[in-house]
Design a protein around this motif. Sequence first.
Motif, PDB file in Angstrom:
ATOM      1  N   VAL A 150       0.834  -1.201   0.000  1.00 42.93           N
ATOM      2  CA  VAL A 150       0.000   0.000   0.000  1.00 42.93           C
ATOM      3  C   VAL A 150       0.871   1.255   0.000  1.00 42.93           C
ATOM      4  O   VAL A 150       0.604   2.228  -0.724  1.00 42.93           O
ATOM      5  CB  VAL A 150      -0.935  -0.009   1.228  1.00 42.93           C
ATOM      6  CG1 VAL A 150      -1.753   1.282   1.292  1.00 42.93           C
ATOM      7  CG2 VAL A 150      -1.857  -1.220   1.185  1.00 42.93           C
ATOM      8  N   ILE A 153       2.453   1.874  -3.543  1.00 40.79           N
ATOM      9  CA  ILE A 153       1.506   2.443  -4.509  1.00 40.79           C
ATOM     10  C   ILE A 153       1.204   3.904  -4.162  1.00 40.79           C
ATOM     11  O   ILE A 153       1.105   4.763  -5.046  1.00 40.79           O
ATOM     12  CB  ILE A 153       0.214   1.611  -4.531  1.00 40.79           C
ATOM     13  CG1 ILE A 153       0.515   0.207  -5.086  1.00 40.79           C
ATOM     14  CG2 ILE A 153      -0.860   2.284  -5.364  1.00 40.79           C
ATOM     15  CD1 ILE A 153      -0.665  -0.726  -5.059  1.00 40.79           C
ATOM     16  N   ALA A 154       1.086   4.203  -2.863  1.00 42.92           N
ATOM     17  CA  ALA A 154       0.814   5.580  -2.457  1.00 42.92           C
ATOM     18  C   ALA A 154       1.958   6.505  -2.829  1.00 42.92           C
ATOM     19  O   ALA A 154       1.740   7.618  -3.323  1.00 42.92           O
ATOM     20  CB  ALA A 154       0.557   5.634  -0.953  1.00 42.92           C
ATOM     21  N   SER A 157       2.064   7.147  -6.497  1.00 41.55           N
ATOM     22  CA  SER A 157       0.989   8.075  -6.859  1.00 41.55           C
ATOM     23  C   SER A 157       1.369   9.513  -6.529  1.00 41.55           C
ATOM     24  O   SER A 157       1.070  10.435  -7.285  1.00 41.55           O
ATOM     25  CB  SER A 157      -0.300   7.694  -6.126  1.00 41.55           C
ATOM     26  OG  SER A 157      -0.663   6.363  -6.419  1.00 41.55           O
ATOM     27  N   THR A 164      -2.200  12.927  -8.288  1.00 41.70           N
ATOM     28  CA  THR A 164      -2.153  11.912  -7.249  1.00 41.70           C
ATOM     29  C   THR A 164      -3.401  11.051  -7.257  1.00 41.70           C
ATOM     30  O   THR A 164      -3.331   9.825  -7.101  1.00 41.70           O
ATOM     31  CB  THR A 164      -1.984  12.562  -5.863  1.00 41.70           C
ATOM     32  OG1 THR A 164      -0.772  13.326  -5.852  1.00 41.70           O
ATOM     33  CG2 THR A 164      -1.917  11.518  -4.779  1.00 41.70           C
ATOM     34  N   LEU A 165      -4.573  11.662  -7.447  1.00 38.02           N
ATOM     35  CA  LEU A 165      -5.821  10.915  -7.480  1.00 38.02           C
ATOM     36  C   LEU A 165      -5.808   9.896  -8.615  1.00 38.02           C
ATOM     37  O   LEU A 165      -6.167   8.723  -8.430  1.00 38.02           O
ATOM     38  CB  LEU A 165      -6.996  11.888  -7.650  1.00 38.02           C
ATOM     39  CG  LEU A 165      -8.401  11.302  -7.534  1.00 38.02           C
ATOM     40  CD1 LEU A 165      -8.632  10.761  -6.134  1.00 38.02           C
ATOM     41  CD2 LEU A 165      -9.445  12.367  -7.873  1.00 38.02           C
ATOM     42  N   LEU A 168      -3.516   6.941  -7.791  1.00 38.52           N
ATOM     43  CA  LEU A 168      -4.148   5.928  -6.947  1.00 38.52           C
ATOM     44  C   LEU A 168      -5.085   5.053  -7.771  1.00 38.52           C
ATOM     45  O   LEU A 168      -5.146   3.827  -7.571  1.00 38.52           O
ATOM     46  CB  LEU A 168      -4.907   6.601  -5.812  1.00 38.52           C
ATOM     47  CG  LEU A 168      -4.053   7.333  -4.766  1.00 38.52           C
ATOM     48  CD1 LEU A 168      -4.938   8.110  -3.798  1.00 38.52           C
ATOM     49  CD2 LEU A 168      -3.171   6.352  -4.006  1.00 38.52           C
ATOM     50  N   GLY A 171      -2.890   2.637  -9.744  1.00 38.92           N
ATOM     51  CA  GLY A 171      -2.398   1.561  -8.887  1.00 38.92           C
ATOM     52  C   GLY A 171      -3.484   0.553  -8.568  1.00 38.92           C
ATOM     53  O   GLY A 171      -3.240  -0.665  -8.556  1.00 38.92           O
ATOM     54  N   GLY A 172      -4.706   1.034  -8.323  1.00 38.57           N
ATOM     55  CA  GLY A 172      -5.818   0.125  -8.071  1.00 38.57           C
ATOM     56  C   GLY A 172      -6.132  -0.745  -9.274  1.00 38.57           C
ATOM     57  O   GLY A 172      -6.418  -1.941  -9.134  1.00 38.57           O
ATOM     58  N   TYR A 438      -2.687   9.420 -16.294  1.00 39.42           N
ATOM     59  CA  TYR A 438      -2.681   8.373 -15.281  1.00 39.42           C
ATOM     60  C   TYR A 438      -1.301   7.709 -15.325  1.00 39.42           C
ATOM     61  O   TYR A 438      -0.936   7.143 -16.360  1.00 39.42           O
ATOM     62  CB  TYR A 438      -3.750   7.315 -15.565  1.00 39.42           C
ATOM     63  CG  TYR A 438      -5.173   7.807 -15.474  1.00 39.42           C
ATOM     64  CD1 TYR A 438      -5.934   7.611 -14.332  1.00 39.42           C
ATOM     65  CD2 TYR A 438      -5.765   8.475 -16.553  1.00 39.42           C
ATOM     66  CE1 TYR A 438      -7.251   8.063 -14.250  1.00 39.42           C
ATOM     67  CE2 TYR A 438      -7.078   8.927 -16.484  1.00 39.42           C
ATOM     68  CZ  TYR A 438      -7.808   8.721 -15.336  1.00 39.42           C
ATOM     69  OH  TYR A 438      -9.108   9.173 -15.263  1.00 39.42           O
ATOM     70  N   SER A 442       2.347   3.341 -11.787  1.00 39.68           N
ATOM     71  CA  SER A 442       1.477   2.937 -10.683  1.00 39.68           C
ATOM     72  C   SER A 442       0.721   1.658 -11.028  1.00 39.68           C
ATOM     73  O   SER A 442       0.584   0.754 -10.202  1.00 39.68           O
ATOM     74  CB  SER A 442       0.482   4.056 -10.353  1.00 39.68           C
ATOM     75  OG  SER A 442       1.141   5.203  -9.874  1.00 39.68           O
ATOM     76  N   LEU A 590     -12.980   6.424  -6.212  1.00 43.38           N
ATOM     77  CA  LEU A 590     -12.020   7.411  -6.716  1.00 43.38           C
ATOM     78  C   LEU A 590     -12.386   7.861  -8.127  1.00 43.38           C
ATOM     79  O   LEU A 590     -12.248   9.044  -8.472  1.00 43.38           O
ATOM     80  CB  LEU A 590     -10.613   6.820  -6.703  1.00 43.38           C
ATOM     81  CG  LEU A 590      -9.997   6.556  -5.320  1.00 43.38           C
ATOM     82  CD1 LEU A 590      -8.652   5.853  -5.466  1.00 43.38           C
ATOM     83  CD2 LEU A 590      -9.815   7.856  -4.550  1.00 43.38           C
TER      84      LEU A 590
END
Length: 718
Positions: A150, A153-154, A157, A164-165, A168, A171-172, A438, A442, A590
């Motif tokens: 976690v 990935i943060a 991001s 940053t959004l 994330l 990464g998801g 994007y 990530s 998100l």
Amino acid sequence: MLSALMEAFSLILTPVGILTLIAGTIVGLTFGMLPGLGASQAMILLLPFTYGADPHYAILLFVAVMSSASFGGSLPAILINTPGTPANVCTTFDGYPMARRGEAARAIVISGMACLVGSTVGAAALFTMIPVISRIITAFGAKETFWLVVFGIAMISLSAKGNTLKGLVAGGFGLLIAFIGRNYVFPGERYTGGLSFLYDGVPMAALLVGMFAVVPMIFLGAKRTVVEGVGTGPATTALTGFRQQSRQGLLDVWRYRWGALRGSVLGVLLGIIPAVGGATASFVNYLTSKQLSRNGDEFGKGSPEGLIASEAANDAKDGGALMPTLAFGIPGDPNTAVLLGALLMHGVALGRPLFSHELSMVVIIVLGLLLGQLLVSVLGMLTGPFIARITTVPSFTLVPVVVMCALVGSYLYRHNVWDTVIVVIAAMIGYAFTQFNYPVISLVLGFLLGAEAERALIQTLIMSQGSYTGLFQGGIVWTIIVIMLLSFAGSYLLNKRRSRNRAAVPAMAGTNGPDAGHGPAGGAADTPGPGHPAGAPADDAGEARRERVLGTAFALVMLACSLAFLIGAIGYEGNMGLFPTGVATVVTALLVLVVAAELSPRLNAVLAKMDGGADVFKDKGGSELSAQSMRSHGRILGWVAGFTTAMLIFGFLALPVMISAFVWRSDRQRLRTALVLGGIAAALLIGLGAASPTMFWPGVLPPYFPGFLGGGRVPALF
């Protein structure tokens, strides 16, 4: 430790080891010189071809490529004011002015020696930290591993300033893609849609090749040459006084040796932080050195000290970035992300098993960093002014060759021709991610660590008898959580301050220093280009409207995909759908926020202000959403799909024909070049079929001729 060192030397100092080092150095140097490419693209193309090879030599090859590409990128930065890699942007500030003064050889020698100092410090730091890392990783169990994923990935991001959004979200999505296929924790498969070739999951080689090798070709193919608008000036012609300038360059590095060491140490420290990368390390050390130097006013005007500051930190960060990669599987930058994929593909266990039972592999990586840099420094300093002319080759001769290597390599990974379709799909996803800001890295990190994250989560829940409180127990867990929260808070405060400064201080357009914007040829970012004349606000408004509409449409497509993953996860029984449900829920939430931000300029402005300004990404030249650019990119994507379709039907021998057709279609005056390239490709592929018929794909048509280069049939889809 001594036995591991001796074993590593005994493997490297063999004919195979020496040839591997030399090959990796040449490949890294070449790809580093080509703007738009770099170490990660070179490693991705080599990845499938090393499948089945000795892991020690395969990893040595990748490390040599990674170590040498950075110096390769400094050559066009010095000679033609075009950084070969993003990490070489600062090199243009002082390297090119030196070349314009007729001191190109001096600048190249300074760059080579500074890179060598940086790599030496980075390798020494990594080697020295081996005992410390070995002790640290013994304290990490399942729950600590989960939070490290976690955290990684943060941090990746956060590196996407202004996005940053979206980082994330990316990464998801990487985690969601990792859930496709057979589950190694529970019996059964997920998200395959009945496609048998996805039973083992999305092939790693195909995904990485599509996103890291083919996507740059889409952007490169839209240009006439690798570097547009650069002629043969005084910096690219043969150099005079090479011996005298080389001696002066060596003296310069010795004169500023303490600055080189300081920058190297700073580069190592910054490299340890995930997602910092060479560009950030180079910029930070450049600005720091400028503030500390007594000759700071000379920076940006051809200062040897400024050139040393850029290159030393740039190469030292590799040693730091490898520490979290080898210890916890968290890559520090795209290069170490690809190296992580190579380690996993070759069955090298990371973390505790690596440092306990495969210590010689760690030492090989350390020596590969050092010896690869030593070789490339010598080779580059001797031949740099001449081999850097490769940057002026027509792009239409490079693009089809790279696409061919990508398709053949992805097939060789599993000998499944449907993997080449994954390459095309991954290229389309990677292209869309790049265009709409994007961060692809990530997604790749989430994909590589998804299985490990789920295993750690389920193992923790089993040990805590199903209680989620087990995830939050332990000092290390809370240390990771606190550091992550502080990183987000610190990023917010720094971005807020940066936004205030950007509003208060007008941009310095046209300067030749760290404050200048650097486009593809090193020009000012604010300078209106041919397609954007000054005084055309209507055109700018139209561009912004097109970007908003397209960005919203893409976000809605991704939202539909995340909802499909969520619905599918809910249908799985027990813990089999636990982690996918959680990830898909977060990604969906998100994406709802992303869609709202795309539709509402006010909300978008608020998020951009919190995140440091969404215009930061555009300053780097990331998106190319004009109608003309997208038509050019669509043409290249169509050719990639055509390459794949022709190969599926007619086999590998269709690729030389497609290469010739691509070159001839791009320039009708290059028929001879088209035929020569096609002939060389055909000879190489026929040689592959004759030497190893089982590795040759003959297409759909020849199965009725079993003796033809091995024969074969298309593997069943279902």
